[in-house]
Design a protein around this motif. Structure first.
Motif, PDB file in Angstrom:
ATOM      1  N   UNK A   1       0.966  -1.219  -0.145  1.00 27.18           N
ATOM      2  CA  UNK A   1      -0.113   0.024  -0.055  1.00 27.18           C
ATOM      3  C   UNK A   1       0.908   1.267   0.064  1.00 27.18           C
ATOM      4  N   UNK A   2       0.587   2.187  -1.109  1.00 27.92           N
ATOM      5  CA  UNK A   2       1.657   3.214  -1.206  1.00 27.92           C
ATOM      6  C   UNK A   2       1.088   4.403  -0.098  1.00 27.92           C
ATOM      7  N   UNK A   3      -0.312   4.473  -0.058  1.00 23.45           N
ATOM      8  CA  UNK A   3      -1.108   5.602   0.646  1.00 23.45           C
ATOM      9  C   UNK A   3      -2.079   5.007   1.513  1.00 23.45           C
ATOM     10  N   UNK A   4      -2.156   5.273   2.841  1.00 29.30           N
ATOM     11  CA  UNK A   4      -3.337   4.876   3.567  1.00 29.30           C
ATOM     12  C   UNK A   4      -3.772   5.838   4.468  1.00 29.30           C
ATOM     13  N   UNK A   5      -4.824   6.453   4.537  1.00 26.61           N
ATOM     14  CA  UNK A   5      -5.490   7.624   5.451  1.00 26.61           C
ATOM     15  C   UNK A   5      -6.733   6.986   6.019  1.00 26.61           C
ATOM     16  N   UNK A   6      -6.587   7.124   7.481  1.00 26.20           N
ATOM     17  CA  UNK A   6      -7.583   6.380   8.140  1.00 26.20           C
ATOM     18  C   UNK A   6      -8.447   7.775   9.147  1.00 26.20           C
ATOM     19  N   UNK A   7      -9.637   7.979   8.692  1.00 21.72           N
ATOM     20  CA  UNK A   7     -10.152   9.021   9.596  1.00 21.72           C
ATOM     21  C   UNK A   7      -9.387  10.458   9.673  1.00 21.72           C
ATOM     22  N   UNK A   8      -8.683  10.475   8.695  1.00 22.80           N
ATOM     23  CA  UNK A   8      -7.849  11.735   8.564  1.00 22.80           C
ATOM     24  C   UNK A   8      -8.565  13.103   8.638  1.00 22.80           C
TER      25      UNK A   8
END
Lengths: 304, 243
Positions: free
Chosen positions: B1-8
């Motif tokens: 995974x190159x980018x992973x955003x969570x509840x940003x």
């Protein structure tokens, strides 16, 4: 008589020729678009028409006045929205508008009906400093300021650059309403899809116009066949593969399809050749060119 | 995974610029990050580049946590925008050397890479020319090559093609495809909806949230729209924030 006319204008900055023999005629009450990429010379042309710079040769008339001799008359009659945000950042929204009105010896009240549609959208922020507005709001304020003195001709230099698609649509709807009130509007844009909303467009590149006509006439005169295909797999490979087919002049992506230009091939011939090159031709069809296709098809012999 | 955003999430005072967004981008994917002016795209992008600290939530870019290690991120990414790309009063070669140095490449690696990139671009004979005197189309291609010169895991492109002519725009996208096929992840914003069609997947931000995400064909099918322009219009026309 034309409301704006430009004859054989040339302009150089040192060694760089920004405008190479440009001419145009804009009818009263029409919406005229100058379509071209950055560096085409659009802004230089606008500055000449709005009396801000003097051409090296050639001449320009606005509302019957000469842009060099009758500079002051023209300045009273035109509205100009430069491409670069040029309002006073440390004045509020309403202060900017009143300032522009008073510079032209009028009041916001007197011409409010003209800007009402647009101003209503930014009115909730009337106490905010212009420098603190978002891009879309700045653009709306700049347009209000450019026409609060009810100009005869409105010059808009790239009003929609960097603006999202929804705001761009709204902006063009505003322009149609202004046109309906009889104003002459000259607008420049790098977005080819906006060309279809003008009465007349000039396609501009490298300091010259290479086509001036109604958008419909420009696309009718494409003069070649245009096909579209939906290619699966690697787009780069498909582009190269299809461009290499004998008789194909160009192949480029266009939205979710590829466009193929050819002056010699029929749909049947192209189908056969594409199929034998291994392409799925179930989606291949002839299609109608857009202004963007015409712009891309341009070559040096096409200059007016 | 190159980018992973969570509840940003990012708040400025009581204004929530980015409101609880979550998404992932695969290695080598071309991800279109769309949205109206003022929707929160720039703020989100700044957090992903380690330039702005999230108020809450988390994001991992190229394996690095943007909150814990924002400095390290900057070496693993490339960045290019329409406004700032190259120095006009440095030569082609000097621009490459400067940016490669800023991104932390070693001098001996820079020289060899520079020759390779100049040759691939067909700009080797122009290497000592000031960037300011190059035609705009060339500048654009050079700027992209410079942004991926250090082979970053992810490249962020902020409206890279604004105002560019249609032929150059397509050549630029060809470079993007080639980078993606080499495994570089491309995170791109654009106001050209035909370019949205060129992305593998897109997300559309409205009022700080992600209103829709998927491949262009999925989005068109789910909304019964003919083009991405229609998709965008359907989702963004009711935005509350005025752009």
């Amino acid at each position: 008589m034309a409301e704006v006319s430009v004859r054989n204008v040339r302009l150089s900055y040192g060694k760089i020729q920004a405008l190479k023999d440009v001419s145009l005629e804009v009818e009263e009450g029409s919406l005229f678009g100058i379509i071209g990429p950055d560096g085409a010379g659009k802004t230089s042309l606008f500055r000449i028409m709005t009396t801000l710079i003097v051409p090296d040769s050639g001449s320009a008339q606005v509302c019957g006045y000469d842009t060099v001799k009758d500079m002051m008359e023209i300045r009273r009659l035109v509205g100009y929205m430069p491409g670069h945000f040029s309002l006073y950042q440390d004045l509020t929204v309403e202060e900017n508008l009143s300032l522009f009105a008073s510079v032209f010896n009028t009041t916001v009240q007197e011409n409010y009906s003209l800007v009402e549609d647009i101003y209503r959208q930014i009115e909730p922020f009337r106490k905010r400093r212009a420098g603190k507005l978002s891009g879309g709001m700045k653009q709306k304020l700049a347009l209000c300021c450019a026409m609060i003195h009810r100009p005869r001709v409105l010059f808009l230099d790239e009003p929609t650059t960097g603006v999202d698609p929804v705001s761009r649509k709204e902006f063009w709807q505003m322009l149609s309403r202004l046109k309906a009130q009889g104003m002459t509007i000259i607008v420049s844009t790098p977005y080819m899809d906006e060309a279809s909303l003008c009465d007349t467009v000039s396609l501009m590149k490298d300091g010259r116009f290479f086509k001036t006509d109604s958008p419909g006439a420009i696309t009718e005169k494409f003069g070649k066949r245009l096909f579209e295909i939906k290619a699966g797999g690697s787009t780069v490979k498909a582009l190269d593969g299809l461009a290499a087919i004998d008789g194909v002049q160009a192949c480029y992506p266009f939205g979710d399809r590829l466009h193929i230009v050819s002056s010699s091939l029929s749909l049947a011939e192209l189908s056969e050749r594409a199929a034998s090159a291994g392409y799925d031709i179930s989606t291949l069809a002839e299609c109608t060119p857009t202004v963007e296709d015409c712009f891309m098809d341009f070559d040096n012999n096409d200059y007016e | 995974m190159a980018i992973h955003a969570e509840s940003l999430t990012k708040q400025f005072g009581n204004f929530t610029a980015v409101d609880n967004i979550s998404f992932s981008v695969e290695k080598g994917e071309i991800f279109g990050f769309l949205g109206a002016n003022g929707a929160g795209k720039t703020t989100a992008m700044r957090m992903l580049c380690g330039l702005s600290r999230p108020t809450s939530g988390k994001a991992v870019v190229a394996g690095i946590d943007v909150v814990k290690d924002p400095e390290k991120i900057k070496r693993r990414i490339g960045y290019m925008s329409q406004r700032f790309s190259l120095y006009d009063d440095l030569t082609v070669s000097e621009n490459m050397t400067l940016f490669a140095g800023i991104y932390g490449m070693r001098e001996k690696d820079i020289a060899a890479k520079r020759t390779a990139v100049l040759t691939r671009l067909g700009l080797y004979d122009e290497r000592d020319i000031l960037v300011g005197s190059l035609p705009l189309g060339w500048k654009q291609k050079l700027a992209f090559s410079v942004s991926i010169f250090h082979e970053p895991a992810v490249v962020f492109l902020d409206e890279p093609t604004g105002g560019v002519d249609p032929v150059t725009r397509r050549q630029f996208w060809r470079q993007i495809y080639e980078a993606s096929e080499r495994g570089i992840t491309v995170f791109v914003t654009t106001h050209y909806m035909d370019e949205a069609e060129y992305c593998h997947r897109v997300s559309i931000m409205v009022d700080g949230r992600i209103a829709a995400m998927g491949t262009p064909s999925e989005l068109k099918a789910s909304l019964g729209a003919g083009t991405m322009d229609d998709v965008f219009y359907m989702l963004a026309r009711n935005a509350e924030r005025i752009g």
